[in-house]
Every structure is written in C-alpha cells, then in structure tokens.
Scaffold this active site. Structure first.
Site, PDB file in Angstrom:
ATOM      1  N   GLU A  89      61.583  49.928  23.068  1.00  0.00           N
ATOM      2  CA  GLU A  89      62.946  49.996  23.574  1.00  0.00           C
ATOM      3  C   GLU A  89      63.510  48.603  23.870  1.00  0.00           C
ATOM      4  O   GLU A  89      62.776  47.688  24.231  1.00  0.00           O
ATOM      5  CB  GLU A  89      62.985  50.796  24.884  1.00  0.00           C
ATOM      6  CG  GLU A  89      62.547  52.232  24.739  1.00  0.00           C
ATOM      7  CD  GLU A  89      62.477  52.936  26.082  1.00  0.00           C
ATOM      8  OE1 GLU A  89      62.162  54.132  26.081  1.00  0.00           O
ATOM      9  OE2 GLU A  89      62.727  52.297  27.127  1.00  0.00           O
ATOM     10  N   CYS A 102      67.239  43.061  27.486  1.00  0.00           N
ATOM     11  CA  CYS A 102      65.931  43.318  28.080  1.00  0.00           C
ATOM     12  C   CYS A 102      65.012  43.802  26.969  1.00  0.00           C
ATOM     13  O   CYS A 102      65.272  44.842  26.351  1.00  0.00           O
ATOM     14  CB  CYS A 102      66.048  44.371  29.184  1.00  0.00           C
ATOM     15  SG  CYS A 102      64.471  44.818  29.954  1.00  0.00           S
ATOM     16  N   CYS A 109      52.048  50.504  27.846  1.00  0.00           N
ATOM     17  CA  CYS A 109      51.596  49.592  28.895  1.00  0.00           C
ATOM     18  C   CYS A 109      50.369  50.188  29.565  1.00  0.00           C
ATOM     19  O   CYS A 109      50.300  51.404  29.777  1.00  0.00           O
ATOM     20  CB  CYS A 109      52.703  49.386  29.923  1.00  0.00           C
ATOM     21  SG  CYS A 109      52.275  48.234  31.252  1.00  0.00           S
ATOM     22  N   CYS A 113      51.587  51.548  36.685  1.00  0.00           N
ATOM     23  CA  CYS A 113      52.462  51.659  37.865  1.00  0.00           C
ATOM     24  C   CYS A 113      52.978  53.092  37.985  1.00  0.00           C
ATOM     25  O   CYS A 113      53.499  53.657  37.022  1.00  0.00           O
ATOM     26  CB  CYS A 113      53.619  50.683  37.752  1.00  0.00           C
ATOM     27  SG  CYS A 113      53.094  48.947  37.723  1.00  0.00           S
ATOM     28  N   CYS A 116      56.708  54.237  36.948  1.00  0.00           N
ATOM     29  CA  CYS A 116      57.258  53.733  35.690  1.00  0.00           C
ATOM     30  C   CYS A 116      56.918  54.654  34.527  1.00  0.00           C
ATOM     31  O   CYS A 116      55.763  55.040  34.344  1.00  0.00           O
ATOM     32  CB  CYS A 116      56.717  52.328  35.423  1.00  0.00           C
ATOM     33  SG  CYS A 116      57.339  51.582  33.902  1.00  0.00           S
ATOM     34  N   LEU A 212      56.923  43.088  42.747  1.00  0.00           N
ATOM     35  CA  LEU A 212      56.167  43.164  43.991  1.00  0.00           C
ATOM     36  C   LEU A 212      56.007  44.604  44.456  1.00  0.00           C
ATOM     37  O   LEU A 212      54.904  45.131  44.565  1.00  0.00           O
ATOM     38  CB  LEU A 212      56.862  42.333  45.066  1.00  0.00           C
ATOM     39  CG  LEU A 212      56.194  42.285  46.440  1.00  0.00           C
ATOM     40  CD1 LEU A 212      54.791  41.688  46.361  1.00  0.00           C
ATOM     41  CD2 LEU A 212      57.063  41.501  47.423  1.00  0.00           C
ATOM     42  N   HIS A 213      57.100  45.241  44.792  1.00  0.00           N
ATOM     43  CA  HIS A 213      57.204  46.666  45.122  1.00  0.00           C
ATOM     44  C   HIS A 213      56.484  47.097  46.397  1.00  0.00           C
ATOM     45  O   HIS A 213      56.701  48.215  46.867  1.00  0.00           O
ATOM     46  CB  HIS A 213      56.761  47.539  43.944  1.00  0.00           C
ATOM     47  CG  HIS A 213      57.487  47.241  42.672  1.00  0.00           C
ATOM     48  ND1 HIS A 213      58.862  47.187  42.592  1.00  0.00           N
ATOM     49  CD2 HIS A 213      57.033  46.935  41.429  1.00  0.00           C
ATOM     50  CE1 HIS A 213      59.222  46.876  41.349  1.00  0.00           C
ATOM     51  NE2 HIS A 213      58.141  46.704  40.634  1.00  0.00           N
ATOM     52  N   CYS A 328      63.297  51.838  31.881  1.00  0.00           N
ATOM     53  CA  CYS A 328      62.236  51.470  30.958  1.00  0.00           C
ATOM     54  C   CYS A 328      61.319  52.646  30.603  1.00  0.00           C
ATOM     55  O   CYS A 328      60.768  53.302  31.477  1.00  0.00           O
ATOM     56  CB  CYS A 328      61.430  50.338  31.578  1.00  0.00           C
ATOM     57  SG  CYS A 328      60.228  49.645  30.466  1.00  0.00           S
TER      58      CYS A 328
END
Length: 345
Positions: A89, A102, A109, A113, A116, A212-213, A328
């Site tokens: 994407e 972007c 991935c 996370c 996500c 960071l989150h 994303c």
C-alpha cells in the site's frame, strides 16, 4: 537484476561491461527515474543497447490493483501489485506544505503491534530499493501531483530492511533522480535499537520518527512485542544517543488507545524521559481495526494538554482518508481476504 535498484556507480559498471561509454549510465539512470516502463522510451540510446538491456535487465513496474480517493480531503490510497504478485500500500496526502507520500518498506510485517492491521498476516519479504522508489514515482505519475515529502511509515518496519531502505534513500535523494531532500523524508521505527544507532552514525538529515505508543515497559510489551527485545528504557537511551550524535529532533508517534496508554501518569512519564532531548509527540487518534480489541481513546485533548503542561511539544495528527481505508494495512488485508474467498492462492 533490476537496474533501478542500482546506484549510478553500479549502473556505470554494468554498462561498462557492455562496452558503453560512461555517459550512457547517466542517461539510463535518468530515464529509469522518470518512470519509463520500457527501454523503447529511452530515445537517446542506440537501439542495439535498448534491445540488450530489455533482454538482460527487464524493467519491472507495479500495477494499480485498487485506487481509492477520499471525497473528504483528496487523500489517495493505492494498492500496488508487484512483479511476484504480492501487494503493498501507498497513501498520498495533501498538506499545506505540499504532497506527502507514505510508502511501505516490506510485504507484511513481523513486529506484531496489537493495534496495527499491517502485521496480521505476518511478514512475507523485504521490498527492494526499486520497489520503494516505484511507490513514490508511480504515485506521482498516476496522481499528477508533485511529491515533495516522503514518510516511510506504511507496511513494514524500515529498520528490519535497513540496507535496502538506505539504498532507496540514496536513490530518491540523488540529483539525477527525483532529488527529494533528506530533510523532507521521515523514517519511522517501532524501536529497533541497533538500527537507530546505525542511523545516528550516518548523520542523515532525515527525521527519525519513533513509534512509542507507551512510555512504560509493562504497557508497551502488551501492545508492542518488540519491547520484549528492546525495552522502552533502552529505547529512550538510544534516542538520547541519536540526538547527541545528530542534533536532530525526534518525533514520537503515539496512537491513543482507550484505557491502555491514555492516562495522565503516562503523559508525565513521557515528559520525564524527554528531559534533555528536544522531542515532538505526535498523538494519533487510533484507527478502529475490526480484528483488534483496542478502541480509540476519548482523552486525546486532555493527554495533549498534560504533555504541554510539562513543556513538551505535542500535536494531534489530522485524520486523513477515513472514508477509504487509508490506515496502514487495511486495503491489503481486504484484498487478501477477497482472494482467499475466491479460492485464489
């Protein structure tokens, strides 16, 4: 071999082996970075050379599988099909300072996370430098909008594909290519500390964005498995080293999750960890991913105010493309589900 993934010196060496003068390499390099899809378009090259290159080094260009444009803000989301059938994407966004693209750096991935969509199906493979470059180049060509800024914040962890990413940065920055300045490029990482330290040694003028989150280890390990390998305390230390080496302010991305990372004490902790290191905290209203148990926080404004009370620069990211699955991984995930439903491999 893909010539578009090569640096100009590498391309020069290839053409030298073919008995060509040095200036031919610059001609080929410039054409490739203009987005030609066939060597026949390189009109200032001898036909014999074009035929040889077409036979030995085919040009691979991505295909648009889906293109969705937001009726609200003009954001465009692309789903590109690569030469091996995998999809990635790219999102094109309008800002007052120009058009930002972007891009993805991997197919899938492996970072896991919890909030996500990109990581749900895991990592398939790295993207090559040319596949990253093509996202910028063909998005610009298809949209008709000149791209001035790049963020490496799409599918994948850029520092998990470090060598290819660094080569891409050199290609897109080259004066004979798209010539997008490093100060107009942001690279996002979930906290791969060896990669951060390596970047610090390169002294690139790009902006480092750290996902960071959560500022505490317990919360961050819950939502970001990478924290179990590179603890948040080590991450903050690496960020301080990066600032000391480069003098570049770091941007900290912070997706606001209801009841998880939106407490006042966590804002206070962020402020303490940033003492001595100018940083910018970018608060992100969480995208509501169906597969995720986490929901958007209602305390974004209060959290921002708390950070600012400590002197921390904090902004809230403007939500773009909410009507076109612009977050994303969502569009790729839908396409994968549709293929599975149709019985395709």
């Amino acid at each position: 071999m893909n010539l578009k993934s090569m640096t100009l010196p590498e391309l020069t060496a290839v053409l030298k082996e073919l008995g060509q003068p040095q200036f031919r390499a610059k001609q080929v390099y410039t054409w490739l970075h203009k987005g030609v899809r066939a060597y026949g378009e390189m009109t200032n090259l001898p036909k014999s050379l074009r035929d040889t290159l077409a036979r030995e080094y085919p040009i691979c260009a991505p295909k648009v599988v889906r293109r969705q444009e937001s009726a609200r803000d003009g954001t465009i989301k692309y789903l590109w099909e690569l030469s091996d059938g995998n999809c990635v994407e790219t999102v094109l966004m309008r800002y007052h300072y120009g058009n930002t693209v972007c891009i993805s750096t991997e197919v899938g991935c492996r970072m896991g996370c919890a909030f996500c969509a990109s990581t749900i199906a895991g990592k398939v493979r790295d993207l090559t430098p040319s596949e990253m470059l093509d996202q910028v180049l063909f998005t610009q060509m298809d949209s008709g909008r000149e791209i001035s800024n790049i963020v490496l914040m799409g599918i994948g962890e850029p520092l998990d594909n470090r060598d290819n990413v660094l080569k891409f940065l050199g290609l897109v920055n080259h004066p004979d290519g798209m010539h997008i300045g490093m100060r107009h490029i942001s690279l996002s990482t979930c906290g791969v500390i060896p990669g951060i330290d390596f970047l610090a040694q390169q002294h690139l003028q790009l902006t480092l964005s750290v996902s960071l989150h959560a500022p505490d280890s317990e919360t961050r390990s819950r939502i970001m498995p990478v924290n179990r390998k590179y603890d948040v305390e080590e991450l903050f230390a690496a960020c301080h080293r990066y600032f000391q080496a480069t003098g570049r302010r770091i941007s900290f991305e912070y997706a606001m999750i209801d009841g998880v990372n939106d407490h006042d004490w966590q804002a206070d902790l962020i402020a303490r960890k940033l003492v001595g290191m100018p940083g910018h905290v970018n608060l992100i209203p969480l995208n509501d991913v169906v597969e995720s148990p986490f929901k958007p926080s209602h305390r974004v404004a209060a959290f921002q105010k708390r950070l600012e009370s400590h002197g921390v620069t904090a902004t809230v990211r403007r939500s773009l493309g909410g009507d076109i699955d612009a977050s994303c991984g969502q569009l790729r995930r839908k396409a994968m589900e549709e293929k599975e439903g149709a019985g395709e491999p």
